[in-house]
Scaffold this active site. Structure first.
Site, PDB file in Angstrom:
ATOM      1  CG  ASP A  83      -2.060   0.932   1.139  1.00  0.00           C
ATOM      2  OD1 ASP A  83      -2.303   1.472   0.034  1.00  0.00           O
ATOM      3  OD2 ASP A  83      -2.727   1.161   2.156  1.00  0.00           O
ATOM      4  CG  ASN A 130      -7.058  -2.356  -6.431  1.00  0.00           C
ATOM      5  OD1 ASN A 130      -6.086  -3.079  -6.257  1.00  0.00           O
ATOM      6  ND2 ASN A 130      -7.394  -1.405  -5.568  1.00  0.00           N
TER       7      ASN A 130
HETATM    8  C1  FPP Z   1      -1.556   0.284  -3.473  1.00  0.00           C
HETATM    9  O1  FPP Z   1      -1.190   1.631  -3.596  1.00  0.00           O
HETATM   10  C2  FPP Z   1      -1.066  -0.533  -4.552  1.00  0.00           C
HETATM   11  C3  FPP Z   1      -1.821  -1.080  -5.553  1.00  0.00           C
HETATM   12  C4  FPP Z   1      -3.262  -0.879  -5.690  1.00  0.00           C
HETATM   13  C5  FPP Z   1      -1.263  -1.941  -6.580  1.00  0.00           C
HETATM   14  C6  FPP Z   1       0.036  -2.619  -6.315  1.00  0.00           C
HETATM   15  C7  FPP Z   1       0.804  -2.603  -7.546  1.00  0.00           C
HETATM   16  C8  FPP Z   1       2.142  -2.501  -7.644  1.00  0.00           C
HETATM   17  C9  FPP Z   1       3.037  -2.524  -6.499  1.00  0.00           C
HETATM   18  C10 FPP Z   1       2.814  -2.331  -8.949  1.00  0.00           C
HETATM   19  C11 FPP Z   1       2.721  -3.417  -9.924  1.00  0.00           C
HETATM   20  C12 FPP Z   1       2.723  -4.800  -9.393  1.00  0.00           C
HETATM   21  C13 FPP Z   1       3.435  -5.797  -9.937  1.00  0.00           C
HETATM   22  C14 FPP Z   1       3.271  -7.170  -9.431  1.00  0.00           C
HETATM   23  C15 FPP Z   1       4.382  -5.577 -11.015  1.00  0.00           C
HETATM   24  P1  FPP Z   1      -2.340   2.712  -3.637  1.00  0.00           P
HETATM   25  O2  FPP Z   1      -2.475   3.140  -5.058  1.00  0.00           O
HETATM   26  O3  FPP Z   1      -3.578   2.184  -3.005  1.00  0.00           O
HETATM   27  O4  FPP Z   1      -1.702   3.835  -2.755  1.00  0.00           O
HETATM   28  P2  FPP Z   1      -2.471   4.922  -1.879  1.00  0.00           P
HETATM   29  O5  FPP Z   1      -3.237   4.166  -0.832  1.00  0.00           O
HETATM   30  O6  FPP Z   1      -1.360   5.735  -1.327  1.00  0.00           O
HETATM   31  O7  FPP Z   1      -3.346   5.684  -2.824  1.00  0.00           O
END
Ligand code: FPP
Length: 240
Positions: A20, A68
């Protein structure tokens, strides 16, 4: 005797991570959210390598949740493209490191091209033996339990399973995770104290470690800190 704080002797067999904070990381720098995801993918590479070096056998990463899909279309598309890029670029790296790739979730909901890249990477790495990297994609814990219940009912209706035989062990064999042990350690980055529909069944006895670090800043050193904290815990599984 209590263990020393730098103790890395107790390595979890299975680590699960809620990655996250990519959006916040980007916002703090005045960058688009997708840039946070891009650097987050570099953390994926570093943590996969770190886990392999430490002897972790299974690493499950929450890469895209059922919820998501509700994000803006452009962000969903960017995440899928990033995943495809990762799969294309990292397959050779996984081969070199002898790491097997697996995926859990409603994979049929992913765009066709993403599914193809995913299945190609899974097939290519299928015989690797040093570690298993499991990507949770279009994954939701409640959805997994529903799918498990449907699969159980199917087995009973087909006469393969007697209803009286259903217990926690049998049910576990109808989940996406049937081939893997339950996680020993759950890590969540960016400070949130929530499960967010991740591995609801499998995390029953798992140790939790929450860090303020945002996912793009979570690298090998932070992984070691998490494992040191885990090594300090005394797991009782409900006993005294
Ligand atoms: C949470 O950050 C993360 C995600 C929804 C997606 C995770 C994806 C990656 C780490 C990149 C690609 C993955 C791979 C396997 C190559 P958020 O967007 O919810 O952050 P926030 O809570 O700060 O908005």
């Amino acid at each position: 005797m209590s263990k020393k704080p730098d103790d890395l002797s107790s390595i979890p067999r299975h680590i699960a991570i809620i990655m996250d904070g990519n959006g916040r990381w980007a916002k703090e720098r005045g960058l688009p959210r997708t840039e946070g995801h891009r650097i987050g993918a570099e953390s994926v590479r570093a943590i996969t390598e770190g886990c392999k070096e430490l002897g972790v056998e299974f690493l499950t990463l929450y890469a895209f949740s059922s919820e998501n899909w509700k994000r803006p279309k452009r962000e969903v598309q960017a995440l899928m493209k990033l995943l495809e890029l990762y799969l294309r670029r990292e397959t050779q790296e996984l081969m070199d490191k002898n790491i097997r790739l697996q995926a859990i979730g409603r994979l049929h909901d992913l765009p066709q091209h993403t599914q193809e890249e995913l299945h190609r990477a899974i097939e290519t790495t299928a015989n690797n033996t040093s570690m298993t990297l499991i990507l949770a994609l279009s994954y939701g814990g409640r959805e997994e339990i529903i799918d498990g219940v449907k699969s159980l009912i199917d087995s009973v209706e087909k006469g393969h399973l007697d209803k009286a035989m259903i217990d926690t062990e049998v049910f576990s064999k109808h989940l996406y995770t049937r081939y893997y042990p339950d996680p020993d350690l759950l890590i969540r980055t960016s400070g949130e104290m929530r499960l967010s529909n991740f591995l609801l069944w499998q995390l029953s006895y798992t140790e939790f470690y929450v860090t303020q670090k945002l996912w793009p800043d979570f690298r090998k050193e932070e992984l070691r800190d998490a494992i040191k904290a885990y090594a300090q815990r005394h797991r009782r599984f409900g006993a005294v």
